[in-house]
Scaffold this motif. Structure first.
Motif, mmCIF file in Angstrom:
data_model
loop_
_atom_site.group_PDB
_atom_site.id
_atom_site.type_symbol
_atom_site.label_atom_id
_atom_site.label_comp_id
_atom_site.label_asym_id
_atom_site.label_seq_id
_atom_site.Cartn_x
_atom_site.Cartn_y
_atom_site.Cartn_z
ATOM 1 N N PRO A 6 0.820 -1.205 0.000
ATOM 2 C CA PRO A 6 0.000 0.000 0.000
ATOM 3 C C PRO A 6 0.858 1.261 0.000
ATOM 4 C CG PRO A 6 -0.624 -1.481 1.791
ATOM 5 C CD PRO A 6 0.596 -2.035 1.171
ATOM 6 N N THR A 7 0.379 2.261 -0.712
ATOM 7 C CA THR A 7 1.008 3.582 -0.729
ATOM 8 C C THR A 7 -0.067 4.608 -0.433
ATOM 9 O OG1 THR A 7 0.629 3.805 -3.104
ATOM 10 C CG2 THR A 7 2.766 2.931 -2.416
ATOM 11 N N ARG A 8 0.345 5.832 -0.200
ATOM 12 C CA ARG A 8 -0.629 6.890 0.078
ATOM 13 C C ARG A 8 -1.415 7.212 -1.186
ATOM 14 N NH1 ARG A 8 0.292 9.621 5.093
ATOM 15 N NH2 ARG A 8 2.248 8.905 5.949
ATOM 16 N N CYS A 9 -2.639 7.635 -1.002
ATOM 17 C CA CYS A 9 -3.510 8.044 -2.100
ATOM 18 C C CYS A 9 -2.801 9.119 -2.923
ATOM 19 C CB CYS A 9 -4.819 8.581 -1.522
ATOM 20 S SG CYS A 9 -5.938 9.293 -2.732
ATOM 21 N N SER A 10 -2.978 9.091 -4.242
ATOM 22 C CA SER A 10 -2.288 10.038 -5.123
ATOM 23 C C SER A 10 -2.889 11.440 -5.082
ATOM 24 C CB SER A 10 -2.293 9.508 -6.555
ATOM 25 O OG SER A 10 -3.615 9.379 -7.032
ATOM 26 N N GLU A 11 -4.029 11.610 -4.438
ATOM 27 C CA GLU A 11 -4.615 12.940 -4.285
ATOM 28 C C GLU A 11 -3.819 13.710 -3.241
ATOM 29 O OE1 GLU A 11 -7.248 14.508 -5.862
ATOM 30 O OE2 GLU A 11 -7.210 12.807 -7.232
ATOM 31 N N GLY A 12 -3.444 14.918 -3.574
ATOM 32 C CA GLY A 12 -2.641 15.730 -2.673
ATOM 33 C C GLY A 12 -3.268 15.891 -1.296
ATOM 34 N N GLU A 20 -4.171 1.040 -5.257
ATOM 35 C CA GLU A 20 -4.710 1.352 -6.572
ATOM 36 C C GLU A 20 -4.517 2.797 -6.997
ATOM 37 O OE1 GLU A 20 -8.762 0.116 -6.640
ATOM 38 O OE2 GLU A 20 -8.286 -1.827 -5.789
ATOM 39 N N GLY A 21 -3.611 3.551 -6.403
ATOM 40 C CA GLY A 21 -3.385 4.935 -6.802
ATOM 41 C C GLY A 21 -4.210 5.915 -5.993
ATOM 42 N N ARG A 22 -5.544 5.777 -6.058
ATOM 43 C CA ARG A 22 -6.435 6.644 -5.293
ATOM 44 C C ARG A 22 -7.195 5.817 -4.270
ATOM 45 N NH1 ARG A 22 -9.304 10.155 -10.029
ATOM 46 N NH2 ARG A 22 -7.668 11.706 -10.253
ATOM 47 N N CYS A 23 -7.501 6.438 -3.130
ATOM 48 C CA CYS A 23 -8.317 5.764 -2.126
ATOM 49 C C CYS A 23 -9.758 5.688 -2.630
ATOM 50 C CB CYS A 23 -8.249 6.507 -0.794
ATOM 51 S SG CYS A 23 -9.017 8.140 -0.823
ATOM 52 N N ASP A 24 -10.576 4.900 -1.962
ATOM 53 C CA ASP A 24 -11.966 4.718 -2.395
ATOM 54 C C ASP A 24 -12.723 6.039 -2.454
ATOM 55 O OD1 ASP A 24 -11.642 2.018 -2.749
ATOM 56 O OD2 ASP A 24 -12.401 1.497 -0.761
ATOM 57 N N ALA A 25 -12.504 6.910 -1.480
ATOM 58 C CA ALA A 25 -13.220 8.184 -1.455
ATOM 59 C C ALA A 25 -12.876 9.033 -2.672
ATOM 60 C CB ALA A 25 -12.897 8.946 -0.170
ATOM 61 N N HIS A 26 -11.606 9.089 -3.045
ATOM 62 C CA HIS A 26 -11.217 9.908 -4.190
ATOM 63 C C HIS A 26 -11.598 9.254 -5.517
ATOM 64 C CE1 HIS A 26 -8.684 12.140 -1.249
ATOM 65 N NE2 HIS A 26 -9.263 13.116 -1.911
ATOM 66 N N LYS A 27 -11.636 7.919 -5.568
ATOM 67 C CA LYS A 27 -12.126 7.257 -6.775
ATOM 68 C C LYS A 27 -13.597 7.594 -6.986
ATOM 69 C CE LYS A 27 -10.500 3.124 -5.803
ATOM 70 N NZ LYS A 27 -10.192 1.710 -5.839
ATOM 71 N N LYS A 100 5.558 5.524 -15.668
ATOM 72 C CA LYS A 100 5.849 6.955 -15.628
ATOM 73 C C LYS A 100 4.944 7.656 -14.612
ATOM 74 C CE LYS A 100 5.496 11.396 -17.346
ATOM 75 N NZ LYS A 100 4.408 12.341 -17.161
ATOM 76 N N SER A 101 3.671 7.285 -14.580
ATOM 77 C CA SER A 101 2.747 7.889 -13.622
ATOM 78 C C SER A 101 3.145 7.551 -12.189
ATOM 79 C CB SER A 101 1.319 7.421 -13.900
ATOM 80 O OG SER A 101 0.891 7.892 -15.159
ATOM 81 N N ALA A 102 3.592 6.321 -11.952
ATOM 82 C CA ALA A 102 4.056 5.931 -10.622
ATOM 83 C C ALA A 102 5.305 6.727 -10.239
ATOM 84 C CB ALA A 102 4.335 4.432 -10.573
ATOM 85 N N GLU A 103 6.203 6.942 -11.196
ATOM 86 C CA GLU A 103 7.399 7.748 -10.932
ATOM 87 C C GLU A 103 6.998 9.176 -10.567
ATOM 88 O OE1 GLU A 103 10.292 5.382 -14.090
ATOM 89 O OE2 GLU A 103 9.476 7.328 -14.651
ATOM 90 N N ASP A 104 6.019 9.737 -11.283
ATOM 91 C CA ASP A 104 5.539 11.082 -10.978
ATOM 92 C C ASP A 104 4.969 11.148 -9.569
ATOM 93 O OD1 ASP A 104 6.231 12.012 -13.497
ATOM 94 O OD2 ASP A 104 4.179 11.905 -14.307
ATOM 95 N N ARG A 105 4.170 10.134 -9.191
ATOM 96 C CA ARG A 105 3.586 10.115 -7.851
ATOM 97 C C ARG A 105 4.664 10.020 -6.779
ATOM 98 N NH1 ARG A 105 -0.204 6.960 -10.476
ATOM 99 N NH2 ARG A 105 0.765 5.025 -9.813
ATOM 100 N N ARG A 106 5.658 9.146 -7.002
ATOM 101 C CA ARG A 106 6.750 9.021 -6.020
ATOM 102 C C ARG A 106 7.519 10.330 -5.894
ATOM 103 N NH1 ARG A 106 7.098 3.828 -8.174
ATOM 104 N NH2 ARG A 106 8.722 4.402 -9.637
#
Length: 116
Positions: A6-12, A20-27, A100-106
């Protein structure tokens, strides 16, 4: 099949953990706003812009494949990148686009923690 840690949600600013990139609330929020995402009547413009980019660059810029191509904004829109500027676009296959998107998020996460 192994899952990603698990990683932190991609929403700032969101601290929820997800695989999955975004948490359920942000999806859910993104899904609810989907009709407004491109603005009224601009999906035709997006399809045309995408087709032009794929014609100009018909293979993945990273790996060279010609399958499952997508158009990526080099500087993400969330970081001030231009939506329609052809110089801010590159063709990537789905796999390279995901990487590339994962690199941007990191990078954004790392920058966030360095400034706080």
């Amino acid at each position: 099949m192994p899952t990603s840690p698990p990683t932190r949600c991609s929403e700032g600013g969101c601290h929820e953990l997800t695989t999955e990139g975004r948490c359920d609330a942000h999806k859910r929020k993104a899904w609810a706003n989907r009709s407004r995402a491109w603005g009224s009547g601009s999906t035709r413009k997006h399809r045309q812009w995408r087709a032009e980019r794929l014609t100009e660059e018909p293979e993945c810029r990273r790996c060279g494949t010609t399958k499952n191509l997508q158009v990526d904004h080099i500087t993400p829109l969330s970081e001030g990148g231009s939506r329609w500027d052809p110089d801010n676009a590159q063709t990537l296959c789905a796999d390279c686009h995901e990487i590339k998107s994962a690199e941007d998020r990191r990078r954004r996460t790392r920058e966030h923690y360095l400034t706080t």
